[in-house]
Enzyme design. Structure first.
Site, PDB file in Angstrom:
ATOM      1  N   LEU A 273      31.040 -25.627 -10.582  1.00 56.04           N
ATOM      2  CA  LEU A 273      29.590 -25.610 -10.403  1.00 56.04           C
ATOM      3  C   LEU A 273      29.061 -24.237 -10.025  1.00 56.04           C
ATOM      4  O   LEU A 273      27.892 -23.934 -10.263  1.00 56.04           O
ATOM      5  CB  LEU A 273      29.179 -26.619  -9.323  1.00 56.04           C
ATOM      6  CG  LEU A 273      29.594 -28.074  -9.561  1.00 56.04           C
ATOM      7  CD1 LEU A 273      29.218 -28.926  -8.359  1.00 56.04           C
ATOM      8  CD2 LEU A 273      28.937 -28.614 -10.826  1.00 56.04           C
ATOM      9  N   GLN A 275      30.231 -19.998  -8.177  1.00 53.55           N
ATOM     10  CA  GLN A 275      31.220 -19.080  -7.622  1.00 53.55           C
ATOM     11  C   GLN A 275      30.500 -18.061  -6.766  1.00 53.55           C
ATOM     12  O   GLN A 275      29.428 -17.577  -7.125  1.00 53.55           O
ATOM     13  CB  GLN A 275      31.990 -18.381  -8.745  1.00 53.55           C
ATOM     14  CG  GLN A 275      33.075 -17.438  -8.248  1.00 53.55           C
ATOM     15  CD  GLN A 275      33.980 -16.977  -9.380  1.00 53.55           C
ATOM     16  OE1 GLN A 275      33.995 -17.576 -10.444  1.00 53.55           O
ATOM     17  NE2 GLN A 275      34.749 -15.917  -9.138  1.00 53.55           N
ATOM     18  N   CYS A 277      31.152 -14.959  -3.265  1.00 52.67           N
ATOM     19  CA  CYS A 277      32.053 -13.908  -2.782  1.00 52.67           C
ATOM     20  C   CYS A 277      33.322 -14.476  -2.173  1.00 52.67           C
ATOM     21  O   CYS A 277      34.372 -13.829  -2.186  1.00 52.67           O
ATOM     22  CB  CYS A 277      31.327 -13.056  -1.732  1.00 52.67           C
ATOM     23  SG  CYS A 277      29.898 -12.165  -2.360  1.00 52.67           S
ATOM     24  N   PHE A 278      33.231 -15.677  -1.627  1.00 50.04           N
ATOM     25  CA  PHE A 278      34.345 -16.191  -0.834  1.00 50.04           C
ATOM     26  C   PHE A 278      35.023 -17.417  -1.437  1.00 50.04           C
ATOM     27  O   PHE A 278      35.915 -17.995  -0.826  1.00 50.04           O
ATOM     28  CB  PHE A 278      33.866 -16.507   0.582  1.00 50.04           C
ATOM     29  CG  PHE A 278      33.201 -15.334   1.245  1.00 50.04           C
ATOM     30  CD1 PHE A 278      33.941 -14.222   1.611  1.00 50.04           C
ATOM     31  CD2 PHE A 278      31.842 -15.326   1.468  1.00 50.04           C
ATOM     32  CE1 PHE A 278      33.343 -13.124   2.211  1.00 50.04           C
ATOM     33  CE2 PHE A 278      31.228 -14.239   2.065  1.00 50.04           C
ATOM     34  CZ  PHE A 278      31.974 -13.129   2.436  1.00 50.04           C
ATOM     35  N   GLY A 279      34.598 -17.826  -2.616  1.00 51.70           N
ATOM     36  CA  GLY A 279      35.256 -18.975  -3.225  1.00 51.70           C
ATOM     37  C   GLY A 279      34.435 -19.610  -4.324  1.00 51.70           C
ATOM     38  O   GLY A 279      33.497 -19.003  -4.853  1.00 51.70           O
ATOM     39  N   GLU A 280      34.807 -20.828  -4.669  1.00 47.53           N
ATOM     40  CA  GLU A 280      34.168 -21.556  -5.767  1.00 47.53           C
ATOM     41  C   GLU A 280      33.734 -22.942  -5.299  1.00 47.53           C
ATOM     42  O   GLU A 280      34.233 -23.456  -4.302  1.00 47.53           O
ATOM     43  CB  GLU A 280      35.145 -21.702  -6.935  1.00 47.53           C
ATOM     44  CG  GLU A 280      35.658 -20.381  -7.485  1.00 47.53           C
ATOM     45  CD  GLU A 280      36.797 -20.556  -8.484  1.00 47.53           C
ATOM     46  OE1 GLU A 280      37.082 -19.598  -9.213  1.00 47.53           O
ATOM     47  OE2 GLU A 280      37.410 -21.650  -8.508  1.00 47.53           O
ATOM     48  N   VAL A 281      32.806 -23.523  -6.065  1.00 51.28           N
ATOM     49  CA  VAL A 281      32.368 -24.895  -5.801  1.00 51.28           C
ATOM     50  C   VAL A 281      32.617 -25.726  -7.056  1.00 51.28           C
ATOM     51  O   VAL A 281      32.251 -25.316  -8.166  1.00 51.28           O
ATOM     52  CB  VAL A 281      30.879 -24.958  -5.414  1.00 51.28           C
ATOM     53  CG1 VAL A 281      30.463 -26.405  -5.160  1.00 51.28           C
ATOM     54  CG2 VAL A 281      30.605 -24.116  -4.172  1.00 51.28           C
ATOM     55  N   LYS A 295      34.495 -27.311  -2.117  1.00 53.99           N
ATOM     56  CA  LYS A 295      34.363 -25.859  -1.963  1.00 53.99           C
ATOM     57  C   LYS A 295      35.754 -25.296  -1.689  1.00 53.99           C
ATOM     58  O   LYS A 295      36.420 -25.702  -0.724  1.00 53.99           O
ATOM     59  CB  LYS A 295      33.411 -25.515  -0.816  1.00 53.99           C
ATOM     60  CG  LYS A 295      33.229 -24.011  -0.601  1.00 53.99           C
ATOM     61  CD  LYS A 295      32.360 -23.719   0.602  1.00 53.99           C
ATOM     62  CE  LYS A 295      30.903 -23.962   0.309  1.00 53.99           C
ATOM     63  NZ  LYS A 295      30.306 -22.881  -0.522  1.00 53.99           N
ATOM     64  N   ASP A 386      23.243 -19.020   8.128  1.00 55.55           N
ATOM     65  CA  ASP A 386      23.126 -18.560   6.732  1.00 55.55           C
ATOM     66  C   ASP A 386      22.169 -19.467   5.962  1.00 55.55           C
ATOM     67  O   ASP A 386      22.494 -19.980   4.895  1.00 55.55           O
ATOM     68  CB  ASP A 386      24.504 -18.539   6.074  1.00 55.55           C
ATOM     69  CG  ASP A 386      24.513 -17.755   4.759  1.00 55.55           C
ATOM     70  OD1 ASP A 386      23.517 -17.051   4.475  1.00 55.55           O
ATOM     71  OD2 ASP A 386      25.494 -17.862   4.013  1.00 55.55           O
TER      72      ASP A 386
END
Length: 557
Positions: A273, A275, A277-281, A295, A386
C-alpha cells in the site's frame, strides 16, 4: 478508490426494512421491562465525548455490573444486571481453533467473562463452546439487543451514519442523549428541497410510571413499542420510521484471545500500500482468516525491546477514531498489525480522484473526527509526536482514524533524531519540539493546525516554496501561513490559535473537537456524492406531500 456510497453488499453491514408488531398504545402504561433509564429532553448540544473502553475488575458470571461499557462504539450501553444469556448482534466466523463461530440472532450462554475482551461462551443453537468477541453480543431481551439501538454514539456520528445517500427517508436509530444521562433520542433521516438530506432528532421523554413518549398524547410502556408505532404512523414526525440505519461490524478487540505477539508465519503480505523512510505498509491476512494492515519496519529503525514496551501501552488506547493495534511481531524486522482502512492515507485520499469532490462540510467533518481521536489521546496523557495527513487513515463513508501514535519517539535513525534531516517532518512540528525536543500534547495541537491546512488545500505541502531550515527560521521570527484559498477566515483563526508561540496558550483538543463539530452544525451539510435528487430517486417533481410533517418539534440545536 471508488465511490464512497455505502451499499450493504456483504453481511458485515446491517440494513432491513422494519416490519413491526401491532403494539400501538395510547395513554398511560405500566413500566417497561427494559433497563430503567431516566429519559429527559435532549434540549441542547454539548461537545461530544469519546467512548473508549472502561477498565473494570474481572468478574465471574452470576451478574453484570451495570456500570460496564460495551466496547463496540456503535452498540455501547450498560449491560443488564444478572444476565448470563446473550444474543449475537452480528455474524462471526472463528479465526482460531478456540474461537466459536455464530450467526446474528443466535443465543449464547456466557461461561466465563474474566479473561478480558474475549469471553468463553456456549451456543444454545449449535451446542458448541469457544471464545467470542464480547462486543458482538448483548444481553438477551435487552434494549442493547435491538438492531435500532446504537447506544452511546454522538449526535454528530448519528448524522454521519444517517446522511448516507443510500438511506431512504425515515431511516432511523435510537441513541443515548449526550446531554442527560439515561435519556434517549430518536434520530431520523429526512429530505426536503430547502435542506436536501438532513436529520431530525426527537426527544424521548420518560413518564413517572416508567413509560416513554415523544408527544404526551401517544405513550408507550417500552421503547420497542414506541419504535413499532412510529414505524407504522408518522403521527407528527418528519416521516414514519422505515429502515434501521445500516452499520458495519465493529472491530474486535484484538485478533483473537491471546493473539498479541504472533509468529511472522501467521501473516501473509498481499498488496503493498505504501513505502516510507522506515518501512512499508501492506494489506494482508492473519491466520488465513482476517484482513489486516501490516507495517513492516526496516531493521535498526527502533529497538525491539523499546518497541514492545511502547506497544503494550499503545494497545490499551481504544477509541473509535484511533486505528486499532491488533498484534505485533517483536523480532526484527518488526511487524505492526492493525485494522485495515480501505481508502488508505488521508494525504493520498485528498490528492486523489475522490479529493476533488470533497466540499467544506466533509473537510470540517474529517477534521472533527481527527480532533475527537486526539482528544482521547489528550485525556489518556499520551502524545502522538507525528500528527499529519499521512498518518491519518480513511475508511468507508469518510471515516477518519489517527494512526502511528507514539512510534516517532522510538525511531533511532540519526538523521531523524537530529530533527533537521530530510526524514524529520519539520513543517508539521512545533518550534519547541523541533528545536529542543519538547514533545507534548500541545506540540500535537500545533501539528493539527498544519493538518488543517492540508485538508483545506487538498493535500498541498505546508509552507510551499520553503525548505525545512527556512521554515524553522521564519516560524521562530513569528511567520505563520496565510489563510489558504477558499478557506473561511474562522477556520484560519483556529489554525492560528494552534500556532501560538506559547504552548500553554494553544487550545486543547477537546476545545478543537467542540469548535469543529459546532462549526459543522452551522454549515449547510452537503452529502457525500453531491446529488440533485432525494434518497432513492425522490425529486422535487415526484416528491409527495407529507401530511403532518414536523408537527412534533425536532431538536435542531
Amino acid at each position: 478508490m471508488g465511490s464512497s456510497k455505502s451499499k450493504p453488499k456483504d453481511p458485515s453491514q446491517r440494513r432491513r426494512s422494519l416490519e413491526p408488531p401491532d403494539s400501538t398504545h395510547h395513554g398511560g402504561f405500566p413500566a417497561s421491562q427494559t433497563p430503567n433509564k431516566t429519559a429527559a429532553p435532549d434540549t441542547h448540544r454539548t461537545p461530544s465525548r469519546s467512548f473508549g473502553t472502561v477498565a473494570t475488575e474481572p468478574k465471574l458470571f452470576g451478574g453484570f455490573n451495570t456500570s460496564d461499557t460495551v466496547t463496540s462504539p456503535q452498540r455501547a450501553g450498560a449491560l443488564a444486571g444478572g444476565v448470563t444469556t446473550f444474543v449475537a448482534l452480528y455474524d462471526y466466523e472463528s479465526r482460531t481453533e478456540t474461537d466459536l463461530s455464530f450467526k446474528k440472532g443466535e443465543r449464547l450462554q456466557i461461561v466465563n467473562n474474566t479473561e478480558g475482551d474475549w469471553w468463553l461462551a456456549h451456543s444454545l443453537t449449535t451446542g458448541q463452546t469457544g471464545y467470542i468477541p464480547s462486543n458482538y453480543v448483548a444481553p438477551s431481551d435487552s434494549i442493547q439487543a435491538e438492531e435500532w439501538y446504537f447506544g452511546k454514539i454522538t449526535r454528530r456520528e448519528s448524522e454521519r451514519l444517517l446522511l448516507n445517500p443510500e438511506n431512504p427517508r425515515g431511516t432511523f436509530l435510537v441513541r443515548e442523549s449526550e446531554t442527560t444521562k439515561g435519556a434517549y433520542c430518536l434520530s431520523v433521516s429526512d429530505f426536503d428541497n430547502a435542506k436536501g438530506l438532513n436529520v431530525k432528532h426527537y426527544k424521548i421523554r420518560k413518564l413517572d410510571s416508567g413509560g416513554f413518549y415523544i408527544t404526551s398524547r401517544t405513550q408507550f410502556s417500552s421503547l420497542q413499542q414506541l419504535v413499532a408505532y412510529y414505524s407504522k404512523h408518522a403521527d407528527g414526525l418528519c416521516h414514519r420510521l422505515t429502515n434501521v440505519c445500516p452499520t458495519s461490524k465493529p472491530q474486535t478487540q484484538g485478533l483473537a484471545k491471546d493473539a498479541w505477539e504472533i509468529p511472522r508465519e501467521s501473516l501473509r503480505l498481499e498488496v503493498k500500500l505504501g513505502q516510507g523512510c522506515f518501512g512499508e505498509v501492506w494489506m494482508g491476512t492473519w491466520n488465513g482468516t482476517t484482513r489486516v494492515a501490516i507495517k513492516t519496519l526496516k531493521p535498526g529503525t527502533m529497538s525491539p525491546e523499546a518497541f514492545l514496551q511502547e506497544a503494550q501501552v499503545m494497545k490499551k488506547l481504544r477509541h473509535e477514531k484511533l486505528v486499532q493495534l491488533y498484534a505485533v511481531v517483536s523480532e526484527e524486522p518488526i511487524y505492526i498489525v492493525t485494522e485495515y482502512m480501505s481508502k488508505g492515507s488521508l494525504l493520498d485520499f485528498l490528492k486523489g480522484e475522490m479529493g476533488k469532490y470533497l466540499r467544506l462540510p466533509q473537510l470540517v467533518d474529517m477534521a472533527a473526527q481527527i480532533a475527537s481521536g486526539m482528544a482521547y489521546v489528550e485525556r489518556m496523557n499520551y502524545v502522538h509526536r507525528d500528527l499529519r495527513a499521512a498518518n491519518i487513515l480513511v475508511g468507508e463513508n469518510l471515516v477518519c482514524k489517527v494512526a502511528d501514535f507514539g512510534l516517532a519517539r522510538l525511531i533511532e535513525d540519526n538523521e531523524y533524531t537530529a530533527r533537521q534531516g530530510a526524514k524529520f517532518p519539520i513543517k508539521w512540528t512545533a518550534p519547541e519540539a523541533a528545536l529542543y525536543g519538547r514533545f507534548t500534547i500541545k506540540s500535537d495541537v500545533w501539528s493539527f493546525g498544519i493538518l488543517l491546512t492540508e485538508l483545506t488545500t487538498k493535500g498541498r505541502v505546508p509552507y510551499p516554496g520553503m525548505v525545512n531550515r527556512e521554515v524553522l527560521d521564519q516560524v521562530e521570527r513569528g511567520y505563520r501561513m496565510p489563510c489558504p484559498p477558499e478557506c473561511p477566515e474562522s477556520l484560519h483563526d483556529l489554525m492560528c490559535q494552534c500556532w501560538r508561540k506559547d504552548p500553554e496558550e494553544r487550545p486543547t483538543f477537546e476545545y478543537l473537537q467542540a469548535f469543529l463539530e459546532d462549526y459543522l452544525g452551522i454549515l449547510a451539510w452537503t452529502p457525500w456524492e453531491d446529488k440533485q435528487e432525494g434518497p432513492r430517486g425522490e425529486t422535487a417533481s415526484n416528491k409527495q406531500e407529507r401530511p403532518g410533517e414536523d408537527t412534533l418539534a425536532a431538536d435542531e440545536s
